[in-house]
Design an enzyme around this catalytic site. Structure first.
Site, mmCIF file in Angstrom:
data_model
loop_
_atom_site.group_PDB
_atom_site.id
_atom_site.type_symbol
_atom_site.label_atom_id
_atom_site.label_comp_id
_atom_site.label_asym_id
_atom_site.label_seq_id
_atom_site.Cartn_x
_atom_site.Cartn_y
_atom_site.Cartn_z
ATOM 1 N N SER A 138 0.832 -1.200 0.000
ATOM 2 C CA SER A 138 0.000 0.000 0.000
ATOM 3 C C SER A 138 0.873 1.260 0.000
ATOM 4 C CB SER A 138 -0.969 -0.054 1.185
ATOM 5 O OG SER A 138 -2.030 0.856 1.011
ATOM 6 N N ASP A 145 -5.573 -3.549 -2.748
ATOM 7 C CA ASP A 145 -4.588 -3.297 -1.698
ATOM 8 C C ASP A 145 -4.018 -4.580 -1.092
ATOM 9 O OD1 ASP A 145 -3.424 -2.421 0.895
ATOM 10 O OD2 ASP A 145 -4.356 -0.513 0.381
#
Length: 316
Positions: free
Chosen positions: A41, A155
């Protein structure tokens, strides 16, 4: 005695990831440069810039952000699979990293993403850095998924929020991991008294909303997404705080199974996960978190590698 191979595992945490910049600056000042960087991320965004030699560009961008500028990057989406299209922000990262491929980097780099169809953990190690960091940071429900190599990716925090295991798999002997979610802060951005000014900066990726009374519709949508001035949470706060709780639980389980040599947790309790405009504070916190551990890292790197155990069985 040669040093052992040093890796940095940079965890997710949305805006709190600016603390990673402080971590890297503190290491560099002490003459420590990781040979392997793996990020999830926001950790992938910072790690990708570092491995590409473009950390100065990212730090300059982060330090210049104000609440107004943060809102200017929010291209709200009223259709599709995410509340934010993310195009304006990632166009800026494309300016930083244009044409840079992971396989050409001087520092070995990988970004972690999640296959939305199968739930598999995906290690992105080849191709354009911008594609990898965009896929790794596509928070479900907030940023729309990324189509890459025939898969829809989101993610990496869903599967490996602090990628120590990937650092080990890539050959690291000493792994320093950074956890940004030991404390929970606010999830959204407080609008407060600046609502009128900030809404001017937000954009929509779909023209039809102007038929819903234009600016009034944008104000209503903005309050629903980011919360009201009375503190009631918006959709983003609910999603991001829920995601942070999930992220924290997954991190604990993964770290128990594959602990790093050193786990660093900057003091970010007062930082919300969308407080991108507070980069100065977070970079300082990252530097302060790593500096006391510098002597220990040096000792780890200069210690002899563990002896190999001969497991061959002899008959007789």
């Amino acid at each position: 005695m040669p040093k052992q191979k040093f890796a940095l595992a940079l965890g997710g945490g949305a805006a709190r990831g600016w603390a990673h910049i402080g971590i890297l600056r503190g290491l560099a000042d002490a003459g420590l440069e990781p040979e392997i960087v793996v990020g999830t991320s926001i950790g992938a965004i910072v790690g990708g810039h570092y491995a590409s030699g473009r950390l100065d560009l990212l730090e300059g961008f982060a330090r210049e952000l104000t609440r107004r500028r943060v809102f200017s990057f929010l291209d709200l989406s009223v259709s599709g699979s995410g509340l934010i299209a993310g195009q304006r922000l990632f166009d800026r990262f494309e300016d930083h990293l244009q044409g840079v491929k992971m396989e050409d980097l001087p520092t070995r780099f990988a970004a972690i993403a999640t296959d939305l169809s199968t739930g598999q953990e995906v290690w992105l190690r080849r191709g354009y850095v911008t594609d990898a960091v965009r896929a790794s940071s596509a928070i479900p429900g907030i940023v729309k998924p990324v189509s890459l190599n025939g898969r829809w990716l989101v993610d990496g925090c869903l599967v490996n929020p602090i990628p120590v295991s990937v650092c080990r798999a890539l050959g690291a002997r000493v792994v320093v991991a950074v956890n940004l979610t030991t404390e929970f802060g606010r999830g959204g951005i407080s609008i407060g008294d600046d609502e009128e000014e900030l809404i001017e900066e937000a954009t929509l990726d779909e023209a039809p909303i102007t038929r819903w009374n234009g600016r009034g519709a944008l104000q209503l949508l903005h309050r629903q997404l980011f919360g009201r001035s009375d503190g009631a949470p918006g959709i983003t706060s609910v999603i991001l705080n829920s995601f942070s709780i999930f992220h924290d639980r997954i991190s604990r389980a993964r770290l128990m199974g594959d602990p790093p040599d050193l786990l660093v947790a900057p003091d970010l309790a007062d930082i919300g996960v969308l407080d991108f405009h507070r980069a100065d504070e977070m970079i300082t916190s990252g530097r302060e978190a790593i500096e006391p551990h510098i002597p220990m890292i040096h000792r780890y790197l200069n210690s002899p590698p563990p002896a190999l155990v001969n497991t061959r069985l002899f008959a007789g």
